[in-house]
Design an enzyme around this catalytic site. Structure first.
Site, PDB file in Angstrom:
ATOM      1  N   GLU A 144       0.859  -1.180   0.000  1.00  0.00           N
ATOM      2  CA  GLU A 144       0.000   0.000   0.000  1.00  0.00           C
ATOM      3  C   GLU A 144       0.899   1.236   0.000  1.00  0.00           C
ATOM      4  O   GLU A 144       1.779   1.366   0.855  1.00  0.00           O
ATOM      5  CB  GLU A 144      -0.898  -0.021   1.234  1.00  0.00           C
ATOM      6  CG  GLU A 144      -1.974   1.036   1.245  1.00  0.00           C
ATOM      7  CD  GLU A 144      -2.863   0.941   2.483  1.00  0.00           C
ATOM      8  OE1 GLU A 144      -3.428   1.987   2.861  1.00  0.00           O
ATOM      9  OE2 GLU A 144      -2.979  -0.156   3.072  1.00  0.00           O
ATOM     10  N   ASP A 174      -5.501   9.144   9.629  1.00  0.00           N
ATOM     11  CA  ASP A 174      -4.142   8.740   9.988  1.00  0.00           C
ATOM     12  C   ASP A 174      -3.759   9.180  11.391  1.00  0.00           C
ATOM     13  O   ASP A 174      -4.055  10.298  11.818  1.00  0.00           O
ATOM     14  CB  ASP A 174      -3.136   9.314   8.988  1.00  0.00           C
ATOM     15  CG  ASP A 174      -3.282   8.704   7.609  1.00  0.00           C
ATOM     16  OD1 ASP A 174      -3.648   7.522   7.542  1.00  0.00           O
ATOM     17  OD2 ASP A 174      -3.052   9.406   6.616  1.00  0.00           O
TER      18      ASP A 174
END
Length: 258
Positions: free
Chosen positions: A52, A63
């Site tokens: 990824e 995040d």
């Protein structure tokens, strides 16, 4: 005909092995994007299933601090979506790459142009964490005739009917979000997590991978036992940035037998 990412991961699953997908932030390297191929080949040599690759963004709502800081370092190195696309065109790898991007960089670049420009690269999947399922039509039509799969993210708090809706017709894999919160927040797992993963398996006809908060050997064992594999981000990003040894952890993840 299934997309390459679906076939690749299904083959690993059929062989009785756990699927392992590390996350890296594009441009978070002392060489900036010039070091991306080096990192990809390092992971490829360790036998990972797919990689990824994150596109840095100034407002990364999903995040945690480790990946947010990696994005800021990448932006400080001058990483742009355009520069990343041009870099990806030069990287040769047998490992499928999955782009993780927020919708804004994709929108600014142009979804159709983005997909066209990646057509002849190793990119085989696309994750957009802030794109609601109801707006997937902003992207899906441009992917229909390509080898790039749009990866659904499914919260384990989601009811079974909604799960079916989210993954209907999906390719590649289902990204099962293991925690309530942001990436890298290890250990804050629901008590009924295993039950929800088992339920998700019942409705998914593609591999189910668990991510968000997976960072230890115990996590690898737990989630490989109840899903088809794991995605690890913050631990990988931190180790690569700080020069910490990560090979043994990755080798253990890659070698996991069902």
């Amino acid at each position: 005909m299934p997309k390459t990412l679906t076939e690749k991961l299904n083959a690993i699953k059929a062989a009785g092995k756990g699927i392992f997908v590390p996350y890296i932030m594009a441009g978070d390297h002392e060489k900036g994007l010039d070091g991306l191929g080096e990192t990809i080949h390092f992971l490829e040599d360790l036998g990972v299933s797919a990689i990824e690759v994150g596109i840095p963004f100034s407002d990364p709502v999903a995040d945690g601090p480790v990946i947010e800081e990696a994005g800021l370092r990448s932006l400080a190195h001058g990483t742009s979506t355009q520069a990343l696309v041009e870099t990806l065109k030069t990287i040769e790898t047998e490992i499928p790459l999955v782009i993780m991007t927020y919708f804004n960089p994709l929108f600014q670049y142009g979804v159709e142009n983005f997909v066209k420009d990646l057509a002849d690269t190793a990119v085989k999947g696309l994750i957009i964490p802030d794109l609601p399922h109801e707006h997937a039509n902003f992207v899906e039509p441009f992917l229909a005739d390509t080898d790039i799969a749009l990866i659904p993210l499914v919260s384990l708090t989601t009811g079974i009917e909604r799960q079916k809706e989210l993954i209907e017709g999906a390719e590649g894999f289902v990204y099962a979000v293991a925690i309530n919160g942001v990436t890298g927040k290890s250990g804050n797992y629901r008590a009924d997590l295993d039950k929800h993963l088992a339920q998700l398996h019942q409705v998914a006809d593609i591999p189910v991978l668990t991510g968000f908060g997976v960072s230890s050997q115990a996590d690898l064992e737990r989630f490989n036992a109840v899903s088809d594999g794991v995605i690890v981000g913050s631990k990988i990003v931190k180790a690569l940035h700080q020069g910490e040894p990560i090979q043994d952890f990755i080798k253990q993840a890659v070698a996991y037998q069902k």
